[in-house]
Design a protein around this motif. Structure first.
Motif, short mmCIF file in Angstrom:
data_model
loop_
_atom_site.label_atom_id
_atom_site.label_comp_id
_atom_site.label_asym_id
_atom_site.label_seq_id
_atom_site.Cartn_x
_atom_site.Cartn_y
_atom_site.Cartn_z
N HIS A 97 0.83 -1.21 0.00
CA HIS A 97 0.00 0.00 0.00
C HIS A 97 0.86 1.26 0.00
N ARG A 101 0.81 4.79 -2.19
CA ARG A 101 0.36 6.01 -1.52
C ARG A 101 1.44 7.10 -1.62
N ARG A 295 -12.66 -4.17 7.44
CA ARG A 295 -11.37 -4.81 7.63
C ARG A 295 -11.61 -6.30 7.82
N HIS A 351 -4.07 4.21 6.11
CA HIS A 351 -5.06 4.58 5.08
C HIS A 351 -5.73 5.93 5.38
N CYS A 353 -7.20 9.31 5.26
CA CYS A 353 -7.65 9.89 3.99
C CYS A 353 -6.58 10.75 3.31
C1 HEM Z 1 -14.78 15.24 3.95
C2 HEM Z 1 -14.36 14.55 2.92
C3 HEM Z 1 -13.73 13.19 3.03
C4 HEM Z 1 -13.91 12.21 3.99
C5 HEM Z 1 -14.81 12.25 5.22
C6 HEM Z 1 -13.05 11.10 3.62
C7 HEM Z 1 -12.90 9.94 4.36
C8 HEM Z 1 -11.97 8.93 4.10
C9 HEM Z 1 -11.74 7.77 4.94
C10 HEM Z 1 -12.48 7.46 6.23
C11 HEM Z 1 -10.75 7.04 4.36
C12 HEM Z 1 -10.13 5.75 4.90
C13 HEM Z 1 -10.84 4.54 4.35
C14 HEM Z 1 -10.29 3.23 4.91
O1 HEM Z 1 -9.33 3.22 5.68
O2 HEM Z 1 -10.87 2.17 4.57
C15 HEM Z 1 -10.37 7.73 3.14
C16 HEM Z 1 -9.39 7.28 2.26
C17 HEM Z 1 -9.08 7.90 1.07
N1 HEM Z 1 -9.56 9.12 0.63
FE1 HEM Z 1 -10.90 10.30 1.57
N2 HEM Z 1 -12.40 11.41 2.46
C18 HEM Z 1 -12.77 12.67 2.06
C19 HEM Z 1 -12.33 13.36 0.96
C20 HEM Z 1 -11.42 12.90 0.03
C21 HEM Z 1 -10.98 13.62 -1.16
C22 HEM Z 1 -11.42 15.04 -1.54
C23 HEM Z 1 -10.10 12.79 -1.83
C24 HEM Z 1 -9.34 13.03 -3.10
C25 HEM Z 1 -8.89 14.18 -3.49
C26 HEM Z 1 -9.99 11.57 -1.05
C27 HEM Z 1 -9.20 10.49 -1.39
C28 HEM Z 1 -8.99 9.38 -0.60
C29 HEM Z 1 -8.08 8.30 -0.97
C30 HEM Z 1 -7.23 8.20 -2.26
C31 HEM Z 1 -8.13 7.37 0.08
C32 HEM Z 1 -7.37 6.05 0.17
C33 HEM Z 1 -6.15 6.26 1.04
C34 HEM Z 1 -5.33 5.00 1.25
O3 HEM Z 1 -5.82 3.89 1.08
O4 HEM Z 1 -4.16 5.17 1.60
N3 HEM Z 1 -10.80 11.66 0.06
N4 HEM Z 1 -11.11 8.89 3.00
#
Ligand code: HEM
Length: 403
Positions: A97, A101, A295, A351, A353
């Protein structure tokens, strides 16, 4: 790290929530969260075949210990691979991962966001405010006329997905979301997901060689020049289309909804703009757009004194943890003056966000403050009904506003 060694009392089997009804939760999950909390920090929910991490501390352990609680969840990872052409980084564990990332981390830091993307976020906010205002105080819907197209355009710009319209982004996102939850293997869902994949792939056939020649700070460029296999680049872009749009969209409506119900805090932030980041933070805790993340245990373990077998599905109930009374006093109150405590709305651990700063800045500092600058009287229109939906992903699908 296993929690087993830190236990001083004998572990107990998980209490069972045989009453839990996932369909009833779509309307409002918070009464269910209250009942789960009364049962214990970790609960077995037969209706969804999952152990649920209920308390803030149980969720923190699940997120921190990816060797025990793997993100490579059997069924979900297969559906993502089917929908996106390969398994994206969200369903991989470190070190695999981390390799995927790492390339985007510097683009997603506040410094790059402020230098490169803020001007786009501001321009996009003004464009869709014009559109909202054109719809007029009798017909405007804050979700469909402002939050949705704005979040889609912001994401297309961050990705560097030149040529994609907000309408296409919304259609692709929905087709991918439906694909990754297509447990019943519905062929119509696959048709739409495959069509979306083909359209995104056709665009990437041009953009991937372009960004290899002309690198910039966009997310696609970062992945293209990050040494990843092309299938992973494409899958991670599709993951971001499916996951980076609905949550910021919901945060626009959630912030306005929260302020609408709290007139004193509403007046306070309108006279003191320095409070906007706090309003964002308290809203994302109180009305968390992501309710649960999946998970799977890689070995038998003990979580907060509760036994969980190997190969079990575990749900980290983020929205429930964000109202844990052991961490947040009067957790059901919306209070921008509460003491700062770490919420879990963006997850935690590896992970965490990738878009958290982009969301804070594009929505909390730009989209919502500018809405109130242009329309200081904006408020929910009580003549037309609002609509909340969902618990794994929760937000307002309809939010009529007037001014
Ligand atoms: C308020 C807005 C947002 C919330 C509440 C949110 C919430 C989350 C959460 C809870 C995760 C973790 C999921 C997991 O561990 O299974 C996550 C991962 C992720 N989010 Fe967000 N997100 C938001 C906005 C965004 C935006 C704007 C983007 C892109 C520009 C984004 C891209 C990603 C990506 C690529 C991951 C995967 C990260 C990884 O696996 O390392 N998110 N998000």
């Amino acid at each position: 790290m296993s929690t087993m060694s830190t236990q001083t009392v004998s572990p107990v089997p998980a209490p069972t929530a045989d009453w839990l009804d996932p369909v009833a939760m779509l309307e409002d999950p918070h009464p269910t969260y209250e009942r789960l909390r009364a049962l214990g920090p970790v609960v077995w929910a037969p209706a969804i075949n999952r152990y649920l991490a209920v308390s803030h501390s149980a969720n923190s352990v699940v997120e921190a210990d990816s060797q025990t609680y793997s993100a490579n969840v059997t069924g979900a990872a297969a559906l993502m691979a089917r929908t996106m052409g390969a398994r994206p980084l969200l369903r991989k564990d470190d070190p695999e991962h981390a390799n995927e990332r790492r390339p985007i981390n510097s683009s997603m830091r506040p410094k790059n966001i402020r230098e490169v993307w803020v001007a786009m976020f501001e321009r996009n906010a003004e464009t869709y405010l014009d559109h909202l205002i054109e719809r007029g105080p009798e017909h405007a819907d804050l979700n469909t006329d402002y939050a949705a197209p704005l979040a889609a355009q912001n994401l297309a710009d961050m990705l560097g997905l030149t040529g994609a319209s907000p309408q296409q982004m919304q259609r692709w996102s929905q087709a991918f979301i439906d694909g990754i939850s297509n447990l019943s293997n519905d062929s119509r869902v696959w048709e739409r997901a495959d069509a979306a994949q083909a359209e995104v792939d056709a665009l990437l056939d041009q953009l991937i060689p372009y960004y290899a020649q002309h690198p910039n700070t966009s997310m696609i460029s970062a992945w293209v020049n990050g040494g990843l296999p092309e299938a992973s680049i494409r899958a991670n872009i599709k993951l971001t289309i499916s996951g980076g749009m609905n949550e910021p969209q919901h945060m626009v409506t959630n912030m306005v909804w929260a302020l609408d119900r709290h007139p004193a805090q509403h007046s306070e932030v309108l006279t003191n703009a320095a409070l906007w980041p706090t309003v964002f933070e308290e809203t994302v805790r109180w009305l968390s757009p992501i309710g649960m993340l999946p998970r799977e245990t890689t070995r038998p373990t003990v979580l907060e004194g509760t036994e969980i077998p190997a190969g079990a599905s575990v749900g980290g109930l983020l929205a429930c943890a964000n109202r844990d009374p052991n961490v947040f006093e009067r957790p059901n109150d919306f209070d921008i003056h509460r003491p700062k405590r770490p919420h879990l709305a963006f997850g935690a651990g590896s992970h965490l966000c990738a878009g958290q700063w982009a969301a804070r800045i594009s929505i909390g500092e730009i989209a919502v403050p500018r809405l109130y600058q242009r329309l200081p009287e904006v408020r929910l229109d009580e003549r037309r009904s609002e609509q909340w939906f969902g618990w794994v992903f929760r937000g307002l699908s309809r939010m009529p506003v007037t001014w």
